[in-house]
Structures are given as structure tokens and as C-alpha cells.
Design a protein around this motif. Structure first.
Motif, PDB file in Angstrom:
ATOM      1  N   ASN A 133      67.821  77.276  18.428  1.00  0.00           N
ATOM      2  CA  ASN A 133      69.259  77.413  18.634  1.00  0.00           C
ATOM      3  C   ASN A 133      69.621  78.767  19.261  1.00  0.00           C
ATOM      4  O   ASN A 133      70.749  79.224  19.138  1.00  0.00           O
ATOM      5  CB  ASN A 133      69.960  77.253  17.277  1.00  0.00           C
ATOM      6  N   TYR A 134      68.665  79.389  19.950  1.00  0.00           N
ATOM      7  CA  TYR A 134      68.870  80.767  20.414  1.00  0.00           C
ATOM      8  C   TYR A 134      70.004  80.912  21.431  1.00  0.00           C
ATOM      9  O   TYR A 134      70.630  81.969  21.510  1.00  0.00           O
ATOM     10  CB  TYR A 134      67.566  81.347  20.979  1.00  0.00           C
ATOM     11  N   GLU A 135      70.283  79.875  22.217  1.00  0.00           N
ATOM     12  CA  GLU A 135      71.353  79.991  23.218  1.00  0.00           C
ATOM     13  C   GLU A 135      72.731  80.049  22.560  1.00  0.00           C
ATOM     14  O   GLU A 135      73.623  80.719  23.056  1.00  0.00           O
ATOM     15  CB  GLU A 135      71.263  78.850  24.229  1.00  0.00           C
ATOM     16  N   LYS A 136      72.891  79.363  21.437  1.00  0.00           N
ATOM     17  CA  LYS A 136      74.161  79.398  20.712  1.00  0.00           C
ATOM     18  C   LYS A 136      74.233  80.603  19.779  1.00  0.00           C
ATOM     19  O   LYS A 136      75.312  81.084  19.475  1.00  0.00           O
ATOM     20  CB  LYS A 136      74.343  78.114  19.907  1.00  0.00           C
ATOM     21  N   ASN A 137      73.080  81.062  19.323  1.00  0.00           N
ATOM     22  CA  ASN A 137      73.033  82.194  18.410  1.00  0.00           C
ATOM     23  C   ASN A 137      72.105  83.263  18.994  1.00  0.00           C
ATOM     24  O   ASN A 137      70.915  83.288  18.713  1.00  0.00           O
ATOM     25  CB  ASN A 137      72.536  81.753  17.031  1.00  0.00           C
ATOM     26  N   PRO A 138      72.644  84.163  19.820  1.00  0.00           N
ATOM     27  CA  PRO A 138      71.810  85.162  20.497  1.00  0.00           C
ATOM     28  C   PRO A 138      71.156  86.172  19.558  1.00  0.00           C
ATOM     29  O   PRO A 138      70.278  86.919  19.969  1.00  0.00           O
ATOM     30  CB  PRO A 138      72.772  85.852  21.462  1.00  0.00           C
ATOM     31  N   ALA A 139      71.548  86.195  18.296  1.00  0.00           N
ATOM     32  CA  ALA A 139      70.940  87.121  17.333  1.00  0.00           C
ATOM     33  C   ALA A 139      69.605  86.611  16.799  1.00  0.00           C
ATOM     34  O   ALA A 139      68.881  87.348  16.138  1.00  0.00           O
ATOM     35  CB  ALA A 139      71.903  87.369  16.176  1.00  0.00           C
ATOM     36  N   MET A 140      69.272  85.362  17.093  1.00  0.00           N
ATOM     37  CA  MET A 140      68.019  84.804  16.581  1.00  0.00           C
ATOM     38  C   MET A 140      66.847  85.617  17.108  1.00  0.00           C
ATOM     39  O   MET A 140      66.797  85.974  18.278  1.00  0.00           O
ATOM     40  CB  MET A 140      67.868  83.340  16.974  1.00  0.00           C
ATOM     41  N   SER A 141      65.899  85.904  16.208  1.00  0.00           N
ATOM     42  CA  SER A 141      64.780  86.754  16.588  1.00  0.00           C
ATOM     43  C   SER A 141      63.526  86.398  15.799  1.00  0.00           C
ATOM     44  O   SER A 141      63.581  85.647  14.828  1.00  0.00           O
ATOM     45  CB  SER A 141      65.150  88.224  16.362  1.00  0.00           C
ATOM     46  N   ALA A 142      62.400  86.965  16.241  1.00  0.00           N
ATOM     47  CA  ALA A 142      61.112  86.755  15.579  1.00  0.00           C
ATOM     48  C   ALA A 142      60.425  88.104  15.427  1.00  0.00           C
ATOM     49  O   ALA A 142      60.605  89.001  16.256  1.00  0.00           O
ATOM     50  CB  ALA A 142      60.240  85.810  16.406  1.00  0.00           C
ATOM     51  N   PHE A 143      59.637  88.237  14.379  1.00  0.00           N
ATOM     52  CA  PHE A 143      58.876  89.463  14.176  1.00  0.00           C
ATOM     53  C   PHE A 143      57.808  89.609  15.248  1.00  0.00           C
ATOM     54  O   PHE A 143      57.188  88.635  15.651  1.00  0.00           O
ATOM     55  CB  PHE A 143      58.209  89.465  12.799  1.00  0.00           C
ATOM     56  N   ASN A 144      57.573  90.832  15.685  1.00  0.00           N
ATOM     57  CA  ASN A 144      56.487  91.091  16.637  1.00  0.00           C
ATOM     58  C   ASN A 144      55.137  90.763  16.017  1.00  0.00           C
ATOM     59  O   ASN A 144      54.246  90.259  16.697  1.00  0.00           O
ATOM     60  CB  ASN A 144      56.492  92.565  17.071  1.00  0.00           C
TER      61      ASN A 144
END
Length: 196
Positions: free
Chosen positions: A100-111
Motif C-alpha cells: 500500500n506504499y503509494e497510498k501511504n508514503p510513510a511505509m518503510s522496511a528495515f535495512n
């Protein structure tokens, strides 16, 4: 606090009197650059390939927003949607996380998905397993100039800690402001006064 090496932090460095995004552009490596381009960026600042690999070990901590690597998951090429350099199970987990990253730009993953809050050498071990989050992470293992150092640090955390500490000390001395080129700010996020 997170288990990393100790290193000397020199005091008295001045902050710049200029703080703009445009002054940074072109000077920092980007996640989608080729490793040869990144090596040139570091060499232009007098850093060796080994120092580049050691400094990139800072990716053992932190995260990246899905928008920075989503193209590797969904639109890698016209014929291959997912970058084949990704470990398939890792890629599937990232797809679920970032769906859902396009609707929620805060979505992230750990390096470093294995030990995200610990400074250690698992970042390099992950690269050998196809678990480099960013394209530049993956390129460290793929490029013949950088791979030997990735392999060294994956096997030898002591060597990584030693080399990281020396390289971060060197980085802290890069571009030091002297005289009236800068100031020691009273508040980190604001200039002391207006400069003309």
C-alpha cells in the motif's frame, strides 16, 4: 547503545551557513546509482573502495521508505516484475509489507531485517543471501571491486568495526568549515543569525 564500535568524535566542527536541498544534490550517492558511479563519488572525496564498503555498513541500522525500492519489487523490467537479485522469500515479504506504499508514503522496511536495532555485521551476511534492501546494497555484493570487502566483513565483525570506526572518523573531517565559513549553532536546526 546498539553494540557498535567506539570511535573518536572531534569537537568544534562548525555548521554550514548554507542549508538547501540544491546544495546537496549531486554530492550524495543515490540508491539507484551503479556501484561504479558510487565508487566515483567516494573517490572524489578521497575515500577508498574499502572505506565505501565499511561506511555503507551503517545500513545495519535504520530503514528505507518503500518508494525508494518498490520498483525492484513491482516494475523491475518489462519482462521481469521483481529484481531477480532479491532472495525470493525476502521479495515476497517486502511485497506484503509495501503493498500500500503509494497510498501511504510513510511505509518503510528495515535495512537489516535480521537485527534492525543492533549495530553488527549481519547487514553484510544479508547481502550474500540476496537480502539487500536497496539496489545499491545489492550492488555491493555484485560488483567485483566491492564484493571482497563485503565477504570480509560478513565473516569478520571485528574487521568491520575497526574499518568502520576509522572511516567514520575520516568522514567527520571531510569538508570541515574554518574561519567565517561556518558557525557553531546554538540551536541545531537554526542559524544563529541572518548572514548576508
Amino acid at each position: 547503545m546498539v553494540g557498535g564500535p567506539f570511535y573518536t568524535v572531534n569537537l568544534g566542527r562548525k555548521d554550514s551557513l548554507v542549508s538547501t536541498q540544491s546544495s546537496v544534490e549531486g554530492h550524495m550517492p543515490l540508491a539507484n546509482m551503479t556501484m561504479d558511479e558510487i565508487i566515483k563519488k567516494f573517490e572524489s572525496k578521497n575515500f577508498t573502495v574499502q572505506e565505501l564498503v565499511a561506511l555503507t555498513g551503517a545500513h545495519t541500522l535504520g530503514f528505507a521508505h518503500c518508494k525508494e525500492f518498490a520498483y525492484r519489487l513491482y516494475r523491475y523490467s518489462k519482462t521481469v516484475p521483481t529484481d531477480p537479485a532479491y532472495n525470493p522469500k525476502y521479495a515476497e515479504a517486502l511485497k506484503k509489507l509495501c503493498h500500500n506504499y503509494e497510498k501511504n508514503p510513510a511505509m518503510s522496511a528495515f535495512n537489516d531485517v535480521m537485527t534492525p536495532s543492533k549495530f553488527d555485521n549481519l547487514y553484510y551476511q544479508n547481502l550474500e543471501k540476496g537480502m539487500g534492501l536497496l539496489e545499491s546494497d545489492n550492488a555491493l555484493f555484485q560488483n567485483p571491486k566491492t564484493r571482497p570487502f563485503v565477504q570480509l566483513y560478513a565473516k569478520n565483525q571485528t574487521a568491520f568495526f575497526h574499518d568502520f570506526a576509522r572511516a567514520i572518523e575520516k568522514l567527520s573531517l571531510n569538508g570541515v568549515k574554518t574561519g567565517n565559513q561556518g558557525e557553531v549553532r546554538r540551536k541545531c536546526d537554526a542559524f544563529n543569525s541572518i548572514h548576508i
